[in-house]
Write a protein that holds these residues in place. Structure first.
Motif, PDB file in Angstrom:
ATOM      1  N   ALA A  71      17.849 -65.316  -0.145  1.00  0.00           N
ATOM      2  CA  ALA A  71      16.738 -64.355  -0.140  1.00  0.00           C
ATOM      3  C   ALA A  71      15.720 -64.683   0.953  1.00  0.00           C
ATOM      4  CB  ALA A  71      16.061 -64.340  -1.506  1.00  0.00           C
ATOM      5  N   CYS A  72      15.415 -65.951   1.134  1.00  0.00           N
ATOM      6  CA  CYS A  72      14.448 -66.358   2.164  1.00  0.00           C
ATOM      7  C   CYS A  72      14.969 -66.052   3.571  1.00  0.00           C
ATOM      8  CB  CYS A  72      14.138 -67.855   2.040  1.00  0.00           C
ATOM      9  SG  CYS A  72      13.188 -68.294   0.566  1.00  0.00           S
ATOM     10  N   ALA A  73      16.289 -66.093   3.741  1.00  0.00           N
ATOM     11  CA  ALA A  73      16.873 -65.861   5.067  1.00  0.00           C
ATOM     12  C   ALA A  73      16.995 -64.389   5.413  1.00  0.00           C
ATOM     13  CB  ALA A  73      18.253 -66.521   5.141  1.00  0.00           C
ATOM     14  N   ALA A 104      17.415 -74.847   1.954  1.00  0.00           N
ATOM     15  CA  ALA A 104      16.155 -74.971   2.696  1.00  0.00           C
ATOM     16  C   ALA A 104      15.092 -74.093   2.046  1.00  0.00           C
ATOM     17  CB  ALA A 104      16.361 -74.581   4.149  1.00  0.00           C
ATOM     18  N   ILE A 105      14.534 -74.577   0.936  1.00  0.00           N
ATOM     19  CA  ILE A 105      13.447 -73.885   0.245  1.00  0.00           C
ATOM     20  C   ILE A 105      12.394 -74.917  -0.146  1.00  0.00           C
ATOM     21  CG2 ILE A 105      14.846 -71.981  -0.656  1.00  0.00           C
ATOM     22  CD1 ILE A 105      15.084 -73.521  -3.279  1.00  0.00           C
ATOM     23  N   PHE A 106      11.218 -74.432  -0.524  1.00  0.00           N
ATOM     24  CA  PHE A 106      10.137 -75.320  -0.945  1.00  0.00           C
ATOM     25  C   PHE A 106      10.063 -75.319  -2.472  1.00  0.00           C
ATOM     26  CE2 PHE A 106       8.884 -73.883   3.305  1.00  0.00           C
ATOM     27  CZ  PHE A 106       8.645 -75.098   3.924  1.00  0.00           C
ATOM     28  N   GLU A 107      10.361 -76.469  -3.075  1.00  0.00           N
ATOM     29  CA  GLU A 107      10.416 -76.537  -4.528  1.00  0.00           C
ATOM     30  C   GLU A 107       9.037 -76.565  -5.178  1.00  0.00           C
ATOM     31  OE1 GLU A 107      13.079 -79.487  -5.975  1.00  0.00           O
ATOM     32  OE2 GLU A 107      14.835 -78.368  -5.266  1.00  0.00           O
ATOM     33  N   ASP A 108       7.992 -76.844  -4.385  1.00  0.00           N
ATOM     34  CA  ASP A 108       6.640 -76.847  -4.941  1.00  0.00           C
ATOM     35  C   ASP A 108       5.929 -75.509  -4.723  1.00  0.00           C
ATOM     36  OD1 ASP A 108       6.579 -77.223  -2.232  1.00  0.00           O
ATOM     37  OD2 ASP A 108       4.983 -78.719  -2.242  1.00  0.00           O
ATOM     38  N   LEU A 109       6.666 -74.499  -4.237  1.00  0.00           N
ATOM     39  CA  LEU A 109       6.165 -73.130  -4.163  1.00  0.00           C
ATOM     40  C   LEU A 109       6.975 -72.264  -5.125  1.00  0.00           C
ATOM     41  CD1 LEU A 109       5.850 -72.520  -0.289  1.00  0.00           C
ATOM     42  CD2 LEU A 109       4.051 -73.255  -1.874  1.00  0.00           C
ATOM     43  N   THR A 110       6.351 -71.224  -5.678  1.00  0.00           N
ATOM     44  CA  THR A 110       7.088 -70.311  -6.539  1.00  0.00           C
ATOM     45  C   THR A 110       8.101 -69.516  -5.713  1.00  0.00           C
ATOM     46  OG1 THR A 110       5.556 -68.465  -6.253  1.00  0.00           O
ATOM     47  CG2 THR A 110       5.060 -70.048  -8.022  1.00  0.00           C
ATOM     48  N   VAL A 111       8.977 -68.811  -6.402  1.00  0.00           N
ATOM     49  CA  VAL A 111       9.958 -67.959  -5.725  1.00  0.00           C
ATOM     50  C   VAL A 111       9.240 -66.961  -4.817  1.00  0.00           C
ATOM     51  CG1 VAL A 111      11.626 -66.092  -6.103  1.00  0.00           C
ATOM     52  CG2 VAL A 111      11.753 -68.188  -7.474  1.00  0.00           C
ATOM     53  N   GLU A 112       8.226 -66.300  -5.354  1.00  0.00           N
ATOM     54  CA  GLU A 112       7.481 -65.301  -4.584  1.00  0.00           C
ATOM     55  C   GLU A 112       6.779 -65.936  -3.386  1.00  0.00           C
ATOM     56  OE1 GLU A 112       5.052 -61.430  -5.947  1.00  0.00           O
ATOM     57  OE2 GLU A 112       4.216 -63.320  -6.664  1.00  0.00           O
ATOM     58  N   GLU A 113       6.210 -67.124  -3.581  1.00  0.00           N
ATOM     59  CA  GLU A 113       5.527 -67.818  -2.490  1.00  0.00           C
ATOM     60  C   GLU A 113       6.511 -68.247  -1.405  1.00  0.00           C
ATOM     61  OE1 GLU A 113       1.773 -69.692  -5.075  1.00  0.00           O
ATOM     62  OE2 GLU A 113       3.634 -70.833  -4.793  1.00  0.00           O
ATOM     63  N   ASN A 114       7.711 -68.657  -1.807  1.00  0.00           N
ATOM     64  CA  ASN A 114       8.743 -68.987  -0.821  1.00  0.00           C
ATOM     65  C   ASN A 114       9.075 -67.785   0.046  1.00  0.00           C
ATOM     66  OD1 ASN A 114      10.431 -71.698  -0.718  1.00  0.00           O
ATOM     67  ND2 ASN A 114       9.759 -71.476  -2.850  1.00  0.00           N
ATOM     68  N   LEU A 115       9.296 -66.655  -0.589  1.00  0.00           N
ATOM     69  CA  LEU A 115       9.642 -65.445   0.154  1.00  0.00           C
ATOM     70  C   LEU A 115       8.506 -65.016   1.077  1.00  0.00           C
ATOM     71  CD1 LEU A 115      11.465 -63.370  -2.606  1.00  0.00           C
ATOM     72  CD2 LEU A 115      12.487 -64.469  -0.626  1.00  0.00           C
ATOM     73  N   SER A 116       7.291 -65.094   0.575  1.00  0.00           N
ATOM     74  CA  SER A 116       6.135 -64.713   1.381  1.00  0.00           C
ATOM     75  C   SER A 116       5.990 -65.636   2.591  1.00  0.00           C
ATOM     76  CB  SER A 116       4.871 -64.752   0.527  1.00  0.00           C
ATOM     77  OG  SER A 116       3.744 -64.363   1.273  1.00  0.00           O
ATOM     78  N   TYR A 117       6.219 -66.929   2.383  1.00  0.00           N
ATOM     79  CA  TYR A 117       6.103 -67.904   3.474  1.00  0.00           C
ATOM     80  C   TYR A 117       7.117 -67.602   4.573  1.00  0.00           C
ATOM     81  CZ  TYR A 117       6.435 -72.321   6.007  1.00  0.00           C
ATOM     82  OH  TYR A 117       6.476 -73.273   6.999  1.00  0.00           O
ATOM     83  N   PHE A 118       8.381 -67.417   4.187  1.00  0.00           N
ATOM     84  CA  PHE A 118       9.415 -67.163   5.195  1.00  0.00           C
ATOM     85  C   PHE A 118       9.220 -65.789   5.838  1.00  0.00           C
ATOM     86  CE2 PHE A 118      11.524 -70.668   3.007  1.00  0.00           C
ATOM     87  CZ  PHE A 118      12.027 -71.387   4.081  1.00  0.00           C
TER      88      PHE A 118
END
Length: 310
Positions: free
Chosen positions: A145-147, A85-99
């Protein structure tokens, strides 16, 4: 207890998926929930984290009734689903920031948590990369990491190492131990029995919607009658030695193939020293010795009649 589950029941169109399930999880445990496919463990987990509505029963997390304090409890809950459950059109950093923002992090604290989580997950060098180009193992690491961006007290991991390379798997298992050392309590499901045996301090085995056994690894192994096997290679073997071994306390059988000797004893016979003395008295030498002990896989197969992957 950090988690208390009492008399949990869930039906789907009349089918009893979870049948009166009760268990406790102490703070600081890595709690293994096992069962073959269709055993009800995923339904039980989804009910505990609020994804599935229970039909009856009670769930308390952090001493609070889940149904009355769901939003508050989820602030300290991290969920790592089997499906990434991650967003592939966001960078790693953007994914973490979003969650992180979903969990209420903002400003300098959000930046600090993103930086710490990138370091912890081994993704710092990939922080500007898009996960759509990642391997399955790298995606799973980002999923974890997002969790955990908000440092949850309770982490639920549903098959976190499915379909990944050995290096990523080892990194994830190390991360789980580190999270536990840092204070997180973990609910862990896996189809890899060796992971559960390595990680979990307490284990519940489910089958057909019911709990059929629970306890520590040693307690579970003690629930079933399993013979103990000693496999020996000797410098020489004679009939007198074999007859003497067969007379020893607890020995059920002793077979020979060349210089290979297999001794089957009743559980907890504690006769290994006597076996070694017999061999020494016969003036034979031990070339190799292997004691086959009960494994969690053997216990699971005995209790359910199936392997974990069935």
């Amino acid at each position: 207890m950090l988690v208390e589950v009492r008399n949990l029941v869930k039906r789907y169109k009349g089918v009893l998926a979870v049948d009166n399930v009760s268990f406790d999880i102490a703070e600081g445990e890595i709690f293994g929930l096992l069962g073959p496919n269709g055993a009800g463990k995923t339904t039980a987990i989804n009910t505990i984290i609020g994804l599935t509505k229970l039909d009856s029963g009670e769930i308390k997390i952090f001493g609070k009734e889940f149904l009355k304090h769901e939003l508050e409890i989820k602030q300290d809950l991290g969920v790592i689903p089997q499906d990434i459950a991650i967003f592939e059109d966001l960078t790693v950093e953007e994914n973490l920031s979003y969650f992180g923002k979903l969990y209420g992090l903002k400003g300098s604290r959000l930046k600090e948590q993103v930086a710490e989580t990138l370091e912890f997950s081994g993704l710092r060098d990939k922080h500007k990369h898009y996960p759509k180009k990642f391997s399955g193992g790298m995606k799973r690491r980002l999923n974890i990491a997002c969790a955990i961006i908000h440092r949850p007290k309770l982490i639920v991991m549903d098959e976190p190492t499915v379909g990944i390379d050995p290096q990523s798997r080892n990194h994830i298992l190390h991360s789980i131990r580190q999270l536990n050392k840092q204070g997180s309590t973990i609910i862990y499901t896996s189809h890899y029995m060796e992971e559960v045996e390595e990680l979990c301090s307490k284990i519940v085995i489910m089958d057909h919607g019911k709990i059929i056994a629970q306890g520590t690894k040693e307690e579970l192994k003690g629930m079933v009658t399993i013979d103990e096997n000693v496999l020996l290679e000797l410098s020489s073997v004679n009939d007198t030695l074999i007859d003497t071994i067969k007379q020893l306390q607890g020995v059920k059988d002793c077979t020979v193939m060349g210089n290979q000797v297999t001794i089957i004893s009743q559980k907890r016979s504690k006769n290994l020293s006597m076996i070694i003395n017999c061999i020494s008295d016969s003036h034979s030498e031990i070339v190799s010795l292997n004691v086959e002990k009960p494994t969690l896989e053997t216990v699971f197969l005995t209790l359910t009649g199936r392997t974990l992957r069935d």
